[in-house]
Write a protein that holds these residues in place. Structure first.
Motif, PDB file in Angstrom:
ATOM      1  N   ALA A 231       0.855  -1.186   0.000  1.00 54.69           N
ATOM      2  CA  ALA A 231       0.000   0.000   0.000  1.00 54.69           C
ATOM      3  C   ALA A 231       0.887   1.231   0.000  1.00 54.69           C
ATOM      4  CB  ALA A 231      -0.915  -0.002   1.224  1.00 54.69           C
ATOM      5  N   CYS A 232       0.577   2.186  -0.860  1.00 58.79           N
ATOM      6  CA  CYS A 232       1.330   3.434  -0.896  1.00 58.79           C
ATOM      7  C   CYS A 232       0.622   4.442  -0.011  1.00 58.79           C
ATOM      8  CB  CYS A 232       1.437   3.962  -2.327  1.00 58.79           C
ATOM      9  SG  CYS A 232       2.455   5.440  -2.439  1.00 58.79           S
ATOM     10  N   GLN A 233       1.265   4.842   1.064  1.00 56.38           N
ATOM     11  CA  GLN A 233       0.608   5.672   2.066  1.00 56.38           C
ATOM     12  C   GLN A 233       0.705   7.146   1.782  1.00 56.38           C
ATOM     13  OE1 GLN A 233       3.694   4.793   2.314  1.00 56.38           O
ATOM     14  NE2 GLN A 233       4.876   5.839   3.889  1.00 56.38           N
ATOM     15  N   VAL A 234       1.654   7.545   0.979  1.00 50.99           N
ATOM     16  CA  VAL A 234       1.976   8.958   0.944  1.00 50.99           C
ATOM     17  C   VAL A 234       1.198   9.703  -0.109  1.00 50.99           C
ATOM     18  CG1 VAL A 234       3.844  10.634   0.660  1.00 50.99           C
ATOM     19  CG2 VAL A 234       4.275   8.474   1.814  1.00 50.99           C
ATOM     20  N   ASP A 242      -1.623  10.616   2.362  1.00 53.16           N
ATOM     21  CA  ASP A 242      -2.861   9.960   2.794  1.00 53.16           C
ATOM     22  C   ASP A 242      -2.574   8.630   3.475  1.00 53.16           C
ATOM     23  OD1 ASP A 242      -5.461   9.419   3.271  1.00 53.16           O
ATOM     24  OD2 ASP A 242      -6.132   9.526   1.202  1.00 53.16           O
ATOM     25  N   ARG A 243      -1.910   8.685   4.595  1.00 50.33           N
ATOM     26  CA  ARG A 243      -1.628   7.473   5.354  1.00 50.33           C
ATOM     27  C   ARG A 243      -2.882   6.824   5.937  1.00 50.33           C
ATOM     28  NH1 ARG A 243       1.832  11.251   6.661  1.00 50.33           N
ATOM     29  NH2 ARG A 243       0.638  11.702   8.540  1.00 50.33           N
ATOM     30  N   PRO A 244      -3.821   7.620   6.506  1.00 51.72           N
ATOM     31  CA  PRO A 244      -4.984   6.967   7.119  1.00 51.72           C
ATOM     32  C   PRO A 244      -5.765   6.082   6.158  1.00 51.72           C
ATOM     33  CG  PRO A 244      -4.816   9.226   7.879  1.00 51.72           C
ATOM     34  CD  PRO A 244      -3.814   9.073   6.786  1.00 51.72           C
ATOM     35  N   ASN A 245      -5.965   6.558   4.917  1.00 58.51           N
ATOM     36  CA  ASN A 245      -6.699   5.724   3.977  1.00 58.51           C
ATOM     37  C   ASN A 245      -5.871   4.536   3.506  1.00 58.51           C
ATOM     38  OD1 ASN A 245      -9.472   6.544   3.445  1.00 58.51           O
ATOM     39  ND2 ASN A 245      -8.578   8.517   2.904  1.00 58.51           N
ATOM     40  N   ALA A 246      -4.551   4.681   3.496  1.00 52.74           N
ATOM     41  CA  ALA A 246      -3.708   3.520   3.166  1.00 52.74           C
ATOM     42  C   ALA A 246      -3.877   2.433   4.224  1.00 52.74           C
ATOM     43  CB  ALA A 246      -2.257   3.945   3.053  1.00 52.74           C
ATOM     44  N   VAL A 247      -3.889   2.836   5.495  1.00 51.52           N
ATOM     45  CA  VAL A 247      -4.115   1.855   6.568  1.00 51.52           C
ATOM     46  C   VAL A 247      -5.521   1.292   6.476  1.00 51.52           C
ATOM     47  CG1 VAL A 247      -4.167   1.487   9.053  1.00 51.52           C
ATOM     48  CG2 VAL A 247      -2.432   2.974   8.061  1.00 51.52           C
ATOM     49  N   ALA A 248      -6.488   2.158   6.179  1.00 48.66           N
ATOM     50  CA  ALA A 248      -7.862   1.688   6.044  1.00 48.66           C
ATOM     51  C   ALA A 248      -7.976   0.650   4.933  1.00 48.66           C
ATOM     52  CB  ALA A 248      -8.790   2.868   5.765  1.00 48.66           C
ATOM     53  N   ALA A 249      -7.232   0.846   3.833  1.00 48.49           N
ATOM     54  CA  ALA A 249      -7.260  -0.130   2.744  1.00 48.49           C
ATOM     55  C   ALA A 249      -6.703  -1.477   3.196  1.00 48.49           C
ATOM     56  CB  ALA A 249      -6.466   0.402   1.554  1.00 48.49           C
ATOM     57  N   VAL A 250      -5.681  -1.436   4.029  1.00 43.63           N
ATOM     58  CA  VAL A 250      -5.109  -2.680   4.548  1.00 43.63           C
ATOM     59  C   VAL A 250      -6.108  -3.379   5.465  1.00 43.63           C
ATOM     60  CG1 VAL A 250      -3.231  -3.685   5.872  1.00 43.63           C
ATOM     61  CG2 VAL A 250      -2.768  -1.769   4.331  1.00 43.63           C
ATOM     62  N   ILE A 251      -6.740  -2.608   6.340  1.00 43.35           N
ATOM     63  CA  ILE A 251      -7.755  -3.184   7.230  1.00 43.35           C
ATOM     64  C   ILE A 251      -8.862  -3.827   6.415  1.00 43.35           C
ATOM     65  CG2 ILE A 251      -9.545  -2.614   8.909  1.00 43.35           C
ATOM     66  CD1 ILE A 251      -7.662  -0.445  10.004  1.00 43.35           C
ATOM     67  N   ASP A 252      -9.310  -3.130   5.373  1.00 40.64           N
ATOM     68  CA  ASP A 252     -10.357  -3.661   4.521  1.00 40.64           C
ATOM     69  C   ASP A 252      -9.901  -4.969   3.856  1.00 40.64           C
ATOM     70  OD1 ASP A 252     -12.985  -3.318   3.226  1.00 40.64           O
ATOM     71  OD2 ASP A 252     -11.802  -3.072   1.400  1.00 40.64           O
ATOM     72  N   HIS A 253      -8.649  -5.003   3.435  1.00 39.38           N
ATOM     73  CA  HIS A 253      -8.102  -6.186   2.765  1.00 39.38           C
ATOM     74  C   HIS A 253      -8.076  -7.395   3.696  1.00 39.38           C
ATOM     75  CE1 HIS A 253      -5.520  -8.563   0.129  1.00 39.38           C
ATOM     76  NE2 HIS A 253      -4.661  -8.720   1.125  1.00 39.38           N
ATOM     77  N   PHE A 254      -7.681  -7.177   4.934  1.00 38.28           N
ATOM     78  CA  PHE A 254      -7.538  -8.284   5.879  1.00 38.28           C
ATOM     79  C   PHE A 254      -8.862  -8.699   6.530  1.00 38.28           C
ATOM     80  CE2 PHE A 254      -2.805  -7.260   6.777  1.00 38.28           C
ATOM     81  CZ  PHE A 254      -2.394  -8.245   5.880  1.00 38.28           C
ATOM     82  N   THR A 255      -9.927  -7.948   6.278  1.00 40.03           N
ATOM     83  CA  THR A 255     -11.205  -8.261   6.932  1.00 40.03           C
ATOM     84  C   THR A 255     -12.296  -8.603   5.924  1.00 40.03           C
ATOM     85  OG1 THR A 255     -11.753  -5.892   7.014  1.00 40.03           O
ATOM     86  CG2 THR A 255     -10.728  -6.855   8.973  1.00 40.03           C
ATOM     87  N   GLN A 256     -11.897  -8.977   4.730  1.00 45.85           N
ATOM     88  CA  GLN A 256     -12.885  -9.398   3.735  1.00 45.85           C
ATOM     89  C   GLN A 256     -13.574 -10.677   4.194  1.00 45.85           C
ATOM     90  OE1 GLN A 256     -13.841  -7.857   0.648  1.00 45.85           O
ATOM     91  NE2 GLN A 256     -12.848  -6.211   1.823  1.00 45.85           N
ATOM     92  N   PRO A 257     -14.773 -10.960   3.664  1.00 49.40           N
ATOM     93  CA  PRO A 257     -15.476 -12.191   4.049  1.00 49.40           C
ATOM     94  C   PRO A 257     -14.592 -13.427   3.860  1.00 49.40           C
ATOM     95  CG  PRO A 257     -16.925 -10.766   2.783  1.00 49.40           C
ATOM     96  CD  PRO A 257     -15.567 -10.123   2.744  1.00 49.40           C
TER      97      PRO A 257
END
Length: 788
Positions: A231-234, A242-257
């Motif tokens: 994920a590119c955070q910067v 945009d670090r917060p949305n980069a982290v949010a994308a990772v969270i979304d990735h790891f919490t898929q059904p």
């Protein structure tokens, strides 16, 4: 995109009680609900709009993730994440002044310019595997002793220990995803654009963590990892930090059904800079702190905390700002946001500092920078000389070299260690470890556990993970096979005697029931069988222990012998035999081997001998004899490991073999000949120590070549023909000064002992040990038996 070209934005966090519809253009709701004087603000700063900070995940999904995190982590106190907004600074608008104006609103908790950041690195058969010494066990002495770090090689031998079935996301400024040693990973980009400026840095990190085990380049710490993403955070597609949305994308990735986020790893390769920001990185004394960890800013902290509450392991670089994080009191919040305990609850991330690559592992300082430190820092790893992908800054030539460093390298190493522990845990325990469980293992500061820094109370960079300790002792998922060095030895690392093993037993005839004869009730009997009988077959038995929490299968015990010497160098070892032990149970239960037949033709003539025994299996291996020819390796190994021992113990009769060179009654004197060798591969300074359990009236002399200690100690009975001299020891023992022993030398020495006849009705022990840098590296012991 260079940092100077990025349009700055102001992050606004309203108080949790403020409930604005989470949508772009939310300024109309601020006006409608009377949250603050937006109309006046818009007049002063033309063109400003209030938009969502979090755009990767929908508000509904954020709510579900927060509920899931709260159920999983009872310590998690969720903020109102939907009260985070952002204002992009239009041309001509001063973002600092805009943030300052917003902080005047009573309903605004915090407003700050999102700090620009940087990669936390300093400027500027796998053929390069030999350079990757951070994969090896931690050092116990400075060079020329072998240097190492986390002992990934031990983890690789365990089930799941290459990172099998594990997943990681590297959050970077950029990464060369088609680099030859990682291209086979098919790394997915989860967020942002792939910033070309920092692609080398990202590839260096990814090679440290997950380079493929192949015939090119290096090998990753976790070569068996199942998935690597990026994920590119910067820089997002609008050119913003945009670090917060980069982290949010990772969270979304790891919490898929169908995905369980627990134990998945997120590596934050970020340090925050102070460019154009005088708020979130400003101390109350008005100084601006640069090179800070990512969680310093509020939105980043809250997303990291959400990730760990969901079970995601977050590994975070401490940054290279040379700051004591305990002391940072943020001006905007008034809180010590990075102290432990401090103004904010713990984010749950594993924060990583940097050290030198050589023992004794000092806090890293480089090129005008140094690793940040403080009680918030959990772990450290090498910040110098890390072998990985490399691009020559002058020629642009690509290759590999040991030139990567700073907390970028250190956090990559710890992330790799995290993957290995999670892999072993899943394979052996049936589940992955939660962030708090894993951090407790990696950051455990118990004595003789993980590796401390040079001066822990001053360095404040935590400990370097020792994977062998974590898997064998702390997690208890690997066997820990050992053989005792002395009575009372329980397998711990020690600096004491190494040549008094009660677990090597010699008998002139095979025992029909060795498990009984040498089993329960005999563990502390040192005299079960110390004598070899020449001219016939002899039978050697080895007793093996396992203090691990799991049984050891297919253990091999191998025995050698050598002439008596204070340092039994491997070039003098002669093979006796080996035996397989199918099962050594857990729980420190003594297991006796079957007999090793030592045929009469291979048994030397009468005399004194030293037996060397090595035990291990594929999960707890021992090195080959050739490894021990390097003295520095030998010295480091015996200080750190418990599966090699010596039995250097002799029974002699009460009569001396011949008259010693002493003006005493020959019948009252004993002489013991032995060798005091130098190291096999290099000259070294050694000391000799004579000690034992002797009566006060005993007399002891040590005889040695004049070239060895002449000039260091007062001599008597000098024999010019033989070029020998003697030094008086006395019954209380003595340690001779250090002397230079040439490589491959074997100084012939004699120990002369006189015990009065009236005291011959007891057994007496005497020994000579050889010391290197204060540690015993060899010993020969004699027992003077009572007259029976």
């Amino acid at each position: 995109m260079p940092n100077g070209d990025i349009r700055r934005r102001v992050v606004v966090k309203f108080r949790d009680a403020v409930n604005l519809p989470y949508e772009d253009g939310a300024e109309r709701h601020v006006v409608r609900l009377g949250v603050g004087p937006w109309t006046e603000l818009a007049q002063r700063y033309q063109g400003v709009r209030l938009n969502r900070l979090f755009t990767v995940i929908s508000p509904e999904r954020i709510g579900k993730l927060v509920s899931r995190a709260s159920e999983r982590d009872r310590h998690y106190r969720a903020p109102n994440l939907l009260s985070f907004f952002v204002i992009d600074s239009p041309d001509g608008v001063d973002p600092e002044a805009l943030a300052s104006a917003l902080r005047e609103w009573p309903q605004v908790q915090e407003a700050y310019i999102d700090p620009l950041d940087a990669s936390p690195a300093p400027p500027g058969t796998n053929p390069f595997y030999a350079l990757q010494t951070y994969l090896k066990p931690p050092a116990t002495a400075a060079p020329p002793a072998p240097q190492g770090a986390i002992d990934a090689e031990f983890a690789w031998l365990q089930p799941g220990g290459t990172g099998a079935n594990q997943k990681i996301v590297d959050l970077e400024r950029g990464a060369k995803l088609d680099q030859e040693d990682i291209v086979a990973r098919n790394i997915q980009k989860l967020h942002g654009i792939n910033n070309p400026v920092d692609r080398v840095h990202g590839a260096q990190v990814l090679c440290v963590v997950a380079a493929v085990d192949n015939a090119i380049g290096v090998i990753g710490i976790a070569p068996g990892v199942a998935e690597v993403a990026y994920a590119c955070q910067v820089i997002d597609n609008l050119g913003h930090v945009d670090r917060p949305n980069a982290v949010a994308a990772v969270i979304d990735h790891f919490t898929q059904p169908g995905e369980d986020p627990v134990g998945r790893v997120l590596l934050l390769e970020v340090e925050l800079g102070s460019q154009n920001d005088l708020v979130s990185l400003t101390h109350v004394d008005t100084s601006v702190w640069s090179g800070m960890p990512m969680e310093t800013t509020l939105a980043d902290y809250e997303l990291i905390r959400l990730a760990t509450a969901l079970g995601i392991v977050v590994v975070e670089a401490a940054g290279n700002g040379d700051h004591n994080l305990d002391d940072f009191q943020q001006a905007s919040s008034g809180q010590f946001v990075l102290a432990r305990p401090g103004g904010r609850p713990d984010s749950g991330a594993i924060m990583v500092g940097g050290s030198t690559s050589n023992f004794p592992y000092k806090r890293a300082a480089f090129a005008g920078q140094a690793s940040c430190y403080g009680h918030r820092v959990d772990c450290f790893a090498w910040a110098f000389n890390v072998a990985t992908y490399y691009v020559d800054p002058f020629t642009g030539q690509e290759g590999y070299g040991a030139a990567f460093g700073a907390t970028s390298a250190a956090s990559a190493i710890v992330a790799g260690a995290a993957l290995l522990v999670e892999g072993v845990a899943e394979a052996t325990l049936g589940h992955r470890l939660a962030p708090a469980q894993l951090r407790a293992l990696l950051a455990d500061q118990t004595l003789n556990a993980n590796t401390p820094s040079n001066d822990p109370p001053v360095d404040l960079i935590g400990v370097m993970p020792n994977l062998k300790h974590i898997l064998q002792d702390a997690l208890g998922v690997a066997p820990d096979v050992y053989i005792r060095d002395y009575l009372g030895d329980v397998g711990d690392v020690h600096a004491g005697a190494i040549s008094l093993s009660p677990d090597v037993i010699i008998r002139p005839v095979a025992d029909p029931a060795p498990a009984v004869t040498f089993g329960p009730g005999t563990a502390n009997d040192l005299m079960l069988g110390p004598t070899v009988t020449s001219g016939q077959d002899n039978f050697v038995y080895v007793r093996v222990w396992n203090r691990g929490a799991v049984a050891a299968a297919n253990v091999t015990a191998t025995v050698f012998y050598a002439e008596p010497a204070t340092l039994v160098t491997a070039d003098d070892w002669k093979f006796v035999g080996s035996v397989a032990i199918a099962h050594v149970p857990a729980g420190n239960v003594m297991t006796v081997s079957d007999a090793i037949r030592w045929p009469s033709a291979a048994v030397p003539g009468p005399g004194h001998y030293c037996f060397i025994a090595l035990v291990g299996n594929t999960q707890d291996p021992v090195p080959t004899r050739a490894n021990f020819l390097n003295f520095d390796y030998y010295c480091a190994y015996i200080r750190q490991n418990n599966n090699v021992t010596w039995r250097n113990f002799n029974v002699v009769t009460a009569a001396a073999s011949r008259a010693p060179m002493l003006s005493v009654d020959p019948e009252d004197a004993f002489e013991f000949e032995f060798a005091a060798p130098g190291a096999y591969n290099a000259e070294r300074y050694f000391q000799l120590r004579v000690d034992g359990t002797l009566p006060p009236d005993a007399q002891v002399w040590l005889e040695f070549p004049l070239t060895l200690f002449s000039g260091h100690v007062p001599l008597m009975n000098i024999d010019t023909a033989r070029q020998t001299g003697q030094v008086v020891i006395g019954h209380a023992g003595a340690t001779l000064p250090a002397a230079l022993f040439p490589a491959k030398s074997r100084a012939r020495c004699r120990l002369l002992v006189r015990i009065p006849r009236r005291l011959r009705d007891e057994d007496w022990d005497v020994y000579v040990s050889q010391l290197y840098e204060g540690f015993e590296v060899g010993r020969i012991t004699w027992r003077i038996a009572r007259i029976r």
